[in-house]
Write an enzyme that holds these catalytic residues in place. Structure first.
Site, PDB file in Angstrom:
ATOM      1  N   LYS A   1      52.931  51.471  42.278  1.00  0.00           N
ATOM      2  CA  LYS A   1      51.795  50.752  42.145  1.00  0.00           C
ATOM      3  C   LYS A   1      51.361  49.931  43.324  1.00  0.00           C
ATOM      4  O   LYS A   1      52.315  49.120  43.532  1.00  0.00           O
ATOM      5  CB  LYS A   1      51.476  50.040  40.763  1.00  0.00           C
ATOM      6  CG  LYS A   1      51.394  50.833  39.511  1.00  0.00           C
ATOM      7  CD  LYS A   1      51.272  49.619  38.387  1.00  0.00           C
ATOM      8  CE  LYS A   1      50.673  50.617  37.061  1.00  0.00           C
ATOM      9  NZ  LYS A   1      51.994  51.535  36.718  1.00  0.00           N
TER      10      LYS A   1
ATOM     11  N   ASP B   1      50.138  55.508  41.720  1.00  0.00           N
ATOM     12  CA  ASP B   1      49.598  55.535  40.407  1.00  0.00           C
ATOM     13  C   ASP B   1      48.233  54.771  40.718  1.00  0.00           C
ATOM     14  O   ASP B   1      48.024  53.889  41.727  1.00  0.00           O
ATOM     15  CB  ASP B   1      50.404  54.585  39.782  1.00  0.00           C
ATOM     16  CG  ASP B   1      51.397  55.385  38.688  1.00  0.00           C
ATOM     17  OD1 ASP B   1      51.217  56.505  38.901  1.00  0.00           O
ATOM     18  OD2 ASP B   1      52.405  54.725  38.098  1.00  0.00           O
TER      19      ASP B   1
ATOM     20  N   ARG C   1      47.455  64.173  40.708  1.00  0.00           N
ATOM     21  CA  ARG C   1      47.887  63.961  39.172  1.00  0.00           C
ATOM     22  C   ARG C   1      46.412  63.684  38.444  1.00  0.00           C
ATOM     23  O   ARG C   1      45.979  62.739  38.672  1.00  0.00           O
ATOM     24  CB  ARG C   1      49.051  62.907  38.744  1.00  0.00           C
ATOM     25  CG  ARG C   1      49.092  62.969  37.483  1.00  0.00           C
ATOM     26  CD  ARG C   1      49.743  61.432  37.034  1.00  0.00           C
ATOM     27  NE  ARG C   1      51.190  61.447  37.194  1.00  0.00           N
ATOM     28  CZ  ARG C   1      51.873  60.302  37.577  1.00  0.00           C
ATOM     29  NH1 ARG C   1      51.097  59.159  37.671  1.00  0.00           N
ATOM     30  NH2 ARG C   1      53.237  60.256  37.728  1.00  0.00           N
TER      31      ARG C   1
ATOM     32  N   ALA D   1      43.596  54.907  31.314  1.00  0.00           N
ATOM     33  CA  ALA D   1      44.019  54.169  30.299  1.00  0.00           C
ATOM     34  C   ALA D   1      43.565  52.504  30.446  1.00  0.00           C
ATOM     35  O   ALA D   1      43.885  51.669  29.386  1.00  0.00           O
ATOM     36  CB  ALA D   1      45.544  53.751  30.175  1.00  0.00           C
TER      37      ALA D   1
ATOM     38  N   HIS E   1      48.762  65.040  26.851  1.00  0.00           N
ATOM     39  CA  HIS E   1      49.199  65.553  25.821  1.00  0.00           C
ATOM     40  C   HIS E   1      48.551  66.281  24.693  1.00  0.00           C
ATOM     41  O   HIS E   1      48.884  66.655  23.615  1.00  0.00           O
ATOM     42  CB  HIS E   1      49.963  64.227  24.835  1.00  0.00           C
ATOM     43  CG  HIS E   1      50.766  63.480  25.580  1.00  0.00           C
ATOM     44  ND1 HIS E   1      50.162  62.274  26.359  1.00  0.00           N
ATOM     45  CD2 HIS E   1      52.166  63.495  25.960  1.00  0.00           C
ATOM     46  CE1 HIS E   1      51.444  61.643  26.975  1.00  0.00           C
ATOM     47  NE2 HIS E   1      52.252  62.435  26.825  1.00  0.00           N
TER      48      HIS E   1
ATOM     49  N   ARG F   1      49.453  51.959  26.426  1.00  0.00           N
ATOM     50  CA  ARG F   1      49.725  53.278  25.906  1.00  0.00           C
ATOM     51  C   ARG F   1      49.291  53.310  24.493  1.00  0.00           C
ATOM     52  O   ARG F   1      48.733  54.210  23.946  1.00  0.00           O
ATOM     53  CB  ARG F   1      51.177  53.516  25.951  1.00  0.00           C
ATOM     54  CG  ARG F   1      51.765  53.696  27.012  1.00  0.00           C
ATOM     55  CD  ARG F   1      51.254  54.819  27.825  1.00  0.00           C
ATOM     56  NE  ARG F   1      49.987  54.970  28.652  1.00  0.00           N
ATOM     57  CZ  ARG F   1      49.627  54.292  29.444  1.00  0.00           C
ATOM     58  NH1 ARG F   1      50.527  53.694  30.076  1.00  0.00           N
ATOM     59  NH2 ARG F   1      48.447  54.315  30.070  1.00  0.00           N
TER      60      ARG F   1
END
Length: 310
Positions: free
Chosen positions: A103, A136, A187, A192, A230, A291
Site C-alpha cells: 500500500k 494495492d 488485479r 471494499a 469468491h 472484510r
C-alpha cells in the site's frame, strides 16, 4: 441492498474505533483458534510463512500483504520501508512464492509523492525481477495518485509491478484500458471501501455488471489479469468468456482472500491458477472489519469460531 449498506457502514464504524483496535491488536490473534485467525495469517512474517507453506502444499499460489495504512511522517514511511525490505529478505530465504502486495500510504503517499516514490523504488531495487510487487488500491481519493506512481516507476523501467482496479468505481473502465495499453498487469476486485454514489456504484447488480465488463476488457487486453473474487457467478462468467475467446488458462489467474471459501480455492486450483492473498501484521484490525463489512456472509465464520471457543 439496504442490509448490505447498513452492514458495511456498521463495520466501517468499528474499523475506525481506536479503542477496539487497541483491544483487538492486544488479544485478537493470541490464540490460534481465535476469530481473527480465520482471515489473518498472524502478526509476524514467520507466522505468515508458515501459513504460506501450508497453502502452497495444497497446489495454490500466494501473495503476502503486510497490513497497515497511512503514515504521517517521512520517518514512519522509512521505518515501514525497512520492514518491507526485511520481509523480502525473509521470503527469499524461505523459498516461498515471491509475490508481495504493498500500500502506497504505508510508504508515505500522504507525506509527499517524492517520499513515496523513493521508498517504492527502494523496494523494487531490492526485489529485482525475482519478485512481483502488486500495488494495492485504497479508497477513491488515492486512485489517481496511485496510478500516477505506478506509471512513473513503469516508465523508469520497473516491470515487476502491477495495479489493482475496483469494479464499483465508475472510472475503472477507463483505467483498465489505460493500464492495459501500457502492459501493466491488473488485479480486478469489487471494492471494499465505503464510497459515495458520485464515484461508486451502490447496487450489487451494478457492481457485478461492471465486474464482468472489466473482466472481459482485461482478458482481451491485459497481459496477465488476476480476477479476484469468491463469487461463483463471476468465476463462471470468467471461465465461460475465456473459453469463448480461446484464452488459455496460462493467460490469467484467480485470486481469493485467505480464510474465505477454502473449498472453492482448492477445487478451482485443479483447473486454474489460484493465488491466495495472505494478510499478516499487527495492524490487522481495520482490514478484518472491512472484510466483514464487504461481505456479510463472512460473519458466519466469526460466529462459528466464537461458538467453538465457548
Amino acid at each position: 441492498m439496504i442490509v448490505d449498506s447498513l452492514s458495511r457502514a456498521f463495520f466501517y464504524g468499528l474499523a475506525g474505533s481506536g479503542t477496539l483496535k487497541k483491544v483487538a491488536s492486544r488479544y485478537g490473534l493470541r490464540r490460534r483458534d481465535s476469530f481473527g485467525r480465520r482471515f489473518i495469517a498472524g502478526e509476524t512474517i514467520e507466522e505468515a510463512i508458515e501459513s504460506v507453506r501450508t497453502i502452497e502444499a495444497g497446489g495454490l499460489r500466494t501473495t503476502l500483504d503486510f497490513l497497515g495504512e497511512s503514515v504521517g511522517s517521512s520517518a514512519e514511511a522509512d521505518g515501514i520501508t525497512r520492514e518491507y525490505l526485511a520481509i523480502i529478505a525473509r521470503v527469499t530465504d524461505a523459498g516461498i512464492d515471491r509475490n508481495l502486495s504493498v500500500k502506497l500510504t504505508q510508504l508515505g503517499l500522504d507525506v509527499d509523492r517524492v517520499t513515496c516514490i523513493d521508498n517504492l523504488r527502494r523496494i523494487l531495487d531490492r526485489t529485482g525481477d525475482n519478485f512481483f510487487i502488486r500495488i494495492d488500491m485504497e479508497s477513491s481519493d488515492y486512485v489517481e495518485q496511485t496510478l500516477d506512481v505506478i506509471e512513473t516507476l513503469w516508465d523508469q523501467g520497473y516491470r515487476q509491478i502491477g495495479a489493482v482496479l475496483q469494479s464499483y468505481l465508475r472510472r475503472s473502465t477507463d483505467d483498465a484500458r489505460r493500464l492495459s495499453a501500457l502492459g501493466i498487469r491488473v488485479r480486478l476486485v469489487k471494492g471494499a471501501y465505503k464510497e459515495p454514489a458520485s464515484v461508486a456504484f451502490q447496487k450489487k447488480a451494478e457492481v457485478d455488471e461492471a465486474f464482468v465488463r472489466l473482466m472481459r476488457i482485461l482478458l482481451d487486453e491485459n497481459p496477465y489479469p488476476a480476477i479476484a473474487t469468491h463469487d461463483t457467478t463471476m468465476i463462471e462468467a470468467t471461465t465461460a468468456y475465456a473459453a469463448e475467446r480461446g484464452i488459455g488458462r496460462e493467460r490469467f489467474e484467480f485470486q481469493m482472500l485467505y480464510g474465505i471459501r477454502r473449498d472453492l480455492q482448492s477445487s478451482l486450483a485443479r483447473q486454474y491458477t489460484v493465488r491466495v492473498y495472505v494478510p499478516f501484521g499487527r495492524q490487522w484490525y481495520p482490514y478484518f472489519m472491512r472484510r466483514l463489512g464487504e461481505r456479510p456472509a463472512n460473519l458466519f465464520f466469526v460466529f462459528a469460531s466464537l461458538l467453538r471457543e465457548r
